[in-house]
Structure formats: structure tokens, C-alpha cells
Scaffold this active site. Structure first.
Site, mmCIF file in Angstrom:
data_model
loop_
_atom_site.group_PDB
_atom_site.id
_atom_site.type_symbol
_atom_site.label_atom_id
_atom_site.label_comp_id
_atom_site.label_asym_id
_atom_site.label_seq_id
_atom_site.Cartn_x
_atom_site.Cartn_y
_atom_site.Cartn_z
ATOM 1 N N SER A 1 0.803 -1.167 0.173
ATOM 2 C CA SER A 1 0.132 0.080 0.096
ATOM 3 C C SER A 1 0.964 1.191 0.005
ATOM 4 O O SER A 1 0.566 2.045 -0.520
ATOM 5 C CB SER A 1 -0.827 0.091 1.281
ATOM 6 O OG SER A 1 -1.513 -1.107 1.327
ATOM 7 N N ASP B 1 1.713 -8.524 10.991
ATOM 8 C CA ASP B 1 3.034 -9.277 10.953
ATOM 9 C C ASP B 1 4.268 -8.516 11.277
ATOM 10 O O ASP B 1 5.463 -8.880 11.678
ATOM 11 C CB ASP B 1 3.478 -9.703 9.365
ATOM 12 C CG ASP B 1 2.174 -10.070 8.697
ATOM 13 O OD1 ASP B 1 1.564 -10.938 9.504
ATOM 14 O OD2 ASP B 1 1.925 -9.922 7.511
ATOM 15 N N ARG C 1 -0.409 -34.467 25.361
ATOM 16 C CA ARG C 1 -0.381 -34.297 23.950
ATOM 17 C C ARG C 1 0.888 -33.536 23.419
ATOM 18 O O ARG C 1 1.442 -32.399 24.313
ATOM 19 C CB ARG C 1 -1.461 -33.798 23.330
ATOM 20 C CG ARG C 1 -2.574 -34.995 22.882
ATOM 21 C CD ARG C 1 -3.842 -34.548 22.451
ATOM 22 N NE ARG C 1 -4.394 -35.473 22.338
ATOM 23 C CZ ARG C 1 -6.175 -35.373 22.814
ATOM 24 N NH1 ARG C 1 -6.411 -34.083 22.951
ATOM 25 N NH2 ARG C 1 -6.918 -36.326 22.532
ATOM 26 N N ARG D 1 3.433 -14.121 7.229
ATOM 27 C CA ARG D 1 3.938 -14.079 6.051
ATOM 28 C C ARG D 1 5.451 -14.438 5.808
ATOM 29 O O ARG D 1 5.756 -15.489 6.309
ATOM 30 C CB ARG D 1 3.549 -12.633 5.313
ATOM 31 C CG ARG D 1 2.208 -12.576 4.795
ATOM 32 C CD ARG D 1 1.866 -11.459 3.747
ATOM 33 N NE ARG D 1 2.099 -10.207 4.012
ATOM 34 C CZ ARG D 1 2.191 -9.275 3.338
ATOM 35 N NH1 ARG D 1 1.653 -9.342 2.189
ATOM 36 N NH2 ARG D 1 2.317 -8.080 3.536
ATOM 37 N N HIS E 1 -7.670 -17.032 10.829
ATOM 38 C CA HIS E 1 -8.045 -15.307 11.001
ATOM 39 C C HIS E 1 -8.660 -15.259 12.383
ATOM 40 O O HIS E 1 -8.573 -13.761 12.498
ATOM 41 C CB HIS E 1 -8.974 -15.147 9.903
ATOM 42 C CG HIS E 1 -8.654 -15.276 8.408
ATOM 43 N ND1 HIS E 1 -8.449 -16.347 7.798
ATOM 44 C CD2 HIS E 1 -8.253 -14.198 7.991
ATOM 45 C CE1 HIS E 1 -7.717 -15.973 6.449
ATOM 46 N NE2 HIS E 1 -7.821 -14.782 6.429
ATOM 47 N N GLN F 1 -6.392 -14.607 14.569
ATOM 48 C CA GLN F 1 -5.148 -13.944 14.981
ATOM 49 C C GLN F 1 -5.169 -12.468 14.442
ATOM 50 O O GLN F 1 -4.688 -11.763 14.857
ATOM 51 C CB GLN F 1 -4.000 -14.510 14.051
ATOM 52 C CG GLN F 1 -3.471 -15.926 14.602
ATOM 53 C CD GLN F 1 -2.555 -16.425 13.477
ATOM 54 O OE1 GLN F 1 -1.348 -16.164 13.730
ATOM 55 N NE2 GLN F 1 -3.010 -17.350 12.540
ATOM 56 N N ARG F 2 -6.370 -12.048 13.418
ATOM 57 C CA ARG F 2 -6.460 -10.884 12.981
ATOM 58 C C ARG F 2 -7.595 -10.251 13.675
ATOM 59 O O ARG F 2 -7.653 -8.984 13.741
ATOM 60 C CB ARG F 2 -6.810 -10.883 11.471
ATOM 61 C CG ARG F 2 -6.092 -11.588 10.589
ATOM 62 C CD ARG F 2 -6.485 -11.104 9.032
ATOM 63 N NE ARG F 2 -5.570 -10.096 8.672
ATOM 64 C CZ ARG F 2 -4.531 -10.243 8.259
ATOM 65 N NH1 ARG F 2 -4.165 -11.350 7.770
ATOM 66 N NH2 ARG F 2 -3.702 -9.046 7.785
HETATM 67 P P1 ADP Z 1 -0.022 -4.749 1.910
HETATM 68 O O1 ADP Z 1 -0.322 -3.300 1.709
HETATM 69 O O2 ADP Z 1 -0.680 -5.051 3.074
HETATM 70 O O3 ADP Z 1 1.346 -4.951 1.699
HETATM 71 P P2 ADP Z 1 -0.755 -5.447 -0.882
HETATM 72 O O4 ADP Z 1 0.511 -5.506 -1.353
HETATM 73 O O5 ADP Z 1 -1.839 -6.157 -1.175
HETATM 74 O O6 ADP Z 1 -1.000 -5.176 0.716
HETATM 75 O O7 ADP Z 1 -1.453 -3.632 -1.548
HETATM 76 C C1 ADP Z 1 -2.570 -3.373 -1.049
HETATM 77 C C2 ADP Z 1 -3.047 -2.603 -2.341
HETATM 78 O O8 ADP Z 1 -2.129 -1.366 -2.597
HETATM 79 C C3 ADP Z 1 -3.035 -3.373 -3.727
HETATM 80 O O9 ADP Z 1 -4.175 -4.040 -3.943
HETATM 81 C C4 ADP Z 1 -3.091 -2.065 -4.889
HETATM 82 O O10 ADP Z 1 -4.157 -1.389 -4.790
HETATM 83 C C5 ADP Z 1 -1.947 -1.296 -3.887
HETATM 84 N N1 ADP Z 1 -0.655 -1.579 -4.567
HETATM 85 C C6 ADP Z 1 0.363 -2.282 -4.164
HETATM 86 N N2 ADP Z 1 1.432 -2.205 -4.953
HETATM 87 C C7 ADP Z 1 1.245 -1.200 -5.649
HETATM 88 C C8 ADP Z 1 1.935 -0.789 -6.662
HETATM 89 N N3 ADP Z 1 3.354 -1.118 -6.967
HETATM 90 N N4 ADP Z 1 1.482 0.187 -7.358
HETATM 91 C C9 ADP Z 1 0.383 0.777 -7.182
HETATM 92 N N5 ADP Z 1 -0.321 0.371 -6.260
HETATM 93 C C10 ADP Z 1 0.024 -0.629 -5.497
#
Ligand code: ADP
Length: 366
Positions: A107, A152, A187, A196, A284, A286-287
Site C-alpha cells: 500500500s 506481521d 499431547r 507471511r 484468521h 489472529q487478525r
Molecule cells: P499490503 O499493503 O498489506 O502490503 P498489498 O501488497 O496487497 O498489501 O497492497 C494493497 C494494495 O495497494 C493493492 O491492492 C494495490 O491497490 C496497492 N498497491 C500495491 N502495490 C502497488 C504498486 N506497486 N503500485 C500501485 N499500487 C499498489
């Protein structure tokens, strides 16, 4: 009035609601208007009612809640330029040119790309006739501030991510429940926990619950004979009178050749030494649940600082990520933190485990 949008994105984590609450209220207190962006980046791409102005009372009671009440989503459209163009249009329509994102490294990467691209997106919106030069004049620069929400604890440059301690607490409660039955029936339990590619939850839960053994990605066993060593350790503990056996396996756990260590493999070892063994994959739970006090505090302090960071930002300062180091709220360059986080994964892939441990400075500080 400065208009700020706040969103939660990526995997949900307890404390995200507290972060949104802090941003909304600190924003209003400091004279801004705050918009809740619903469903992560999809809300920006869809616009309209997905960008909703939030008042003081809209976030009443949000401090302790688990999950995120403004929703989160994985949004493929935002990874494409047309999706980000749409997002820029919707933000300008609302008069918003600052975005506080609470999410994981994905994100935050997306947010930084959006900021870099913003001037060209605005130019394109003028070129295609959506807006006039005058209309976009106040929106030449996009301010981005990152908050790290993740159970995480997998982000570099910060000791803690919002949600990690709540998840740890939940795991420990569950292991305590399991321990009671394990001890009663003498046990063995193999408990698989989330994280992850990060072993923080497993390592901390294993330590806090007194597990017999812990498997994590960052410190794979030294040799092929990890199965023999596991058996030896568990038998030794039993020989000293222990009536239960608990082994914690991180979902990303690796062996010395970087193949996954699975709960099944661990179970087989325990069965081979004659233990009645069950696998519990916590999943889940855990969340879920409410945020522990630490996450409420972390989210509140960081949410307030995120608003201040928006108000202090200039077009020349790099986007900050709000972190927490040595019990203090700090600002770190967002993109540097993301890069460091990614280099841990690369170090593990390349079998540079000492580098991985060092890069994961904040996770395994000794
Ligand atoms: P996290 O933020 O938990 O690592 P994700 O990797 O699934 O989760 O990213 C969440 C969202 O952020 C994605 O669904 C997408 O909308 C956006 N995102 C992630 N990587 C990129 C990127 N390289 N460019 C643009 N948007 C991205």
C-alpha cells in the site's frame, strides 16, 4: 481549509480504526477537513460516495475496534496508470490533495508511486479536458503520509506496526488454551501462526508461551538434521517431566535449503518419537478481536503525527512514514523504509541470513 483523505489498505489489522479516529479528530482539531476513503484504493478509483467527509462523532467508539470500519481491499486498478488517473480526478473533484494511508509495504509503495506521478496525472486531466488550468492550480502537489498497519510487524525502520501486539496477544491466548488440553492429555501440538515472510509473531509467541521449539524464516536450522534435533529437544523436555509439547511454526518457515518447513513435517517428527500430535492452524482469529492497549496508543499517537506531517510537508520533502523507535514516534522517509523491508526478503532468498537479521533490525533487536 486543507482537505485530507485517510484510508486503510492491504490486510486488516486491529488498531486501524483507532488510527482513522486519530486522523479524523486531529485533522478537525487542527482546522482541516478529513475524508474517509472507503475500501482502500478502490475508493479513490470509484470516487463519489466512497470519499466521505467524516465528522468528530463519525468515529466515536472506534478506539478499541478490530479490523477497519472504512473497509480495505486489494485494488488491481490502482496498479494501472488509468486507475491512478481516475483516482487523481476523484480527489480533485473533492478538493483533496493529501492522503494518509494506513497499510503494509504494498500500500505504501502504491502511495509513493501515486505522489511521483501526480503532476503528470494532473497535466493529463487538463489535456483531456476534465479540468481547466485554473481548476487544478491549487492541486499541483500531492502529500502522502504512511502509517504502518500490519499484524506481521514486517516493516523496517519501525519497532512496531499497528496491530502486531494485538495479534501476538491473541496467539498467546490461543496457545494457552491449547496448552491446557495438551498438558491434560500429555499431547503435542504444532501451532502454525501468520506472519507471511516475517517470523516476528512466531518468535514472540513462542518465547511468550514457552514453546519447545520455534521455526521462522529469518533463522533457518543450520543443518539438514533439524528433524533429529527437534526430536532430541522435545524428548529431553519430556524426560525432565514436561507433560506437553508445543512447537510454533511461522507460515513462512524455511529449512536450511530454503524449502518450506510445514506443520505436517513437524508433526511427523513428533509422531515418530511417540507423541500424540495435533496440528492447529490458528488462521484468521489472529487478525480479529479488539486492539490491545498498546495498539490503541500507537495508532493514536501516530495518527495525530500523520496529520501534523501533512501540515508540515513541502513539495521537496520526501513522503514520510510514521514509525515508532525506542518508544518514540518518529518520521522516516517512506520509500527508504519500503526498500529496506524488501531487501530483507531478498537477503533471505539469497541465503544471506545474517544480513536478513541485521536488516530486520527493528524486529530482532537484541
Ligand atoms: P499490503 O499493503 O498489506 O502490503 P498489498 O501488497 O496487497 O498489501 O497492497 C494493497 C494494495 O495497494 C493493492 O491492492 C494495490 O491497490 C496497492 N498497491 C500495491 N502495490 C502497488 C504498486 N506497486 N503500485 C500501485 N499500487 C499498489
Amino acid at each position: 481549509k486543507k482537505r485530507i483523505a485517510v484510508m486503510t489498505s492491504g490486510g486488516d489489522a486491529p488498531g486501524m480504526c483507532a488510527a482513522v479516529r486519530a486522523v479524523v479528530r486531529a485533522g478537525i482539531y487542527l482546522g482541516c477537513e478529513v475524508y474517509g476513503c472507503y475500501e482502500g484504493y478502490s475508493g479513490l478509483v470509484k470516487g463519489g460516495e466512497y470519499l466521505k467527509k467524516m465528522d468528530w462523532e463519525d468515529v466515536r467508539g472506534w478506539l478499541s475496534l478490530g479490523g477497519t470500519l472504512i473497509g480495505t481491499a486489494r485494488c488491481m486498478e490502482f496498479k494501472e496508470k488509468w486507475g491512478r488517473l481516475q483516482a487523481a480526478k476523484n480527489m480533485i473533484l473533492r478538493g483533496v490533495d493529501a492522503l494518509i494511508v494506513c497499510g503494509g509495504d504494498g500500500s505504501l509503495t502504491g502511495a509513493d508511486i501515486f505522489r511521483d506521478e501526480w503532476p503528470s496525472l494532473v497535466a493529463e486531466l487538463v489535456k483531456n479536458g476534465t479540468f481547466t488550468e485554473d481548476q487544478v492550480e491549487p492541486y499541483k502537489h500531492l502529500t502522502i503520509v504512511g502509517l504502518v498497519g500490519s499484524i506481521d510487524n514486517d516493516m523496517s525502520s519501525t519497532d512496531n506496526t499497528i496491530g502486531a501486539y494485538s495479534s501476538l496477544e491473541r496467539i498467546c491466548e490461543m496457545v494457552d488454551y491449547i496448552d491446557a488440553t495438551a498438558a491434560s492429555h500429555s499431547r503435542a501440538f504444532v501451532v502454525e501462526v501468520m506472519g507471511r515472510h516475517c517470523g516476528w509473531l512466531a518468535l514472540m509467541a513462542g518465547t511468550a508461551c514457552g514453546a519447545d521449539s520455534i521455526f521462522i524464516p529469518e533463522r533457518p536450522p543450520n543443518s539438514k538434521s533439524w528433524k533429529d534435533e527437534l526430536k532430541e529437544v522435545c524428548l529431553r523436555h519430556r524426560s525432565k517431566g514436561r507433560r506437553k509439547t508445543t512447537v510454533i511454526v511461522a507460515e513462512g518457515a524455511l529449512d536450511n535449503e530454503l524449502n518450506p518447513i510445514t506443520s505436517e513435517q513437524v508433526k511427523e517428527c513428533l509422531v515418530e518419537i511417540g507423541l500424540d500430535t495435533r496440528i492447529t492452524t490458528l488462521g484468521h482469529v489472529q487478525r480479529g478481536g479488539t486492539a490491545v492497549a498498546f495498539d490503541r496508543l500507537l495508532a493514536t499517537l501516530q495518527g495525530v503525527d500523520a496529520v501534523k506531517a501533512v501540515l508540515e510537508s513541502t513539495p521537496n520533502t520526501p513522503s514520510p512514514m510514521i514509525g515508532f523507535v525506542d518508544n518514540k514516534v518518529v518520521r522516516r522517509p517512506l520509500i527508504e523504509s519500503v526498500k529496506l523491508t524488501k531487501s530483507v526478503a531478498t537477503a533471505i532468498e539469497e541465503k544471506r541470513f545474517d544480513d536478513a537479521m541485521q536488516l530486520r533490525d527493528t524486529t530482532f533487536k537484541e
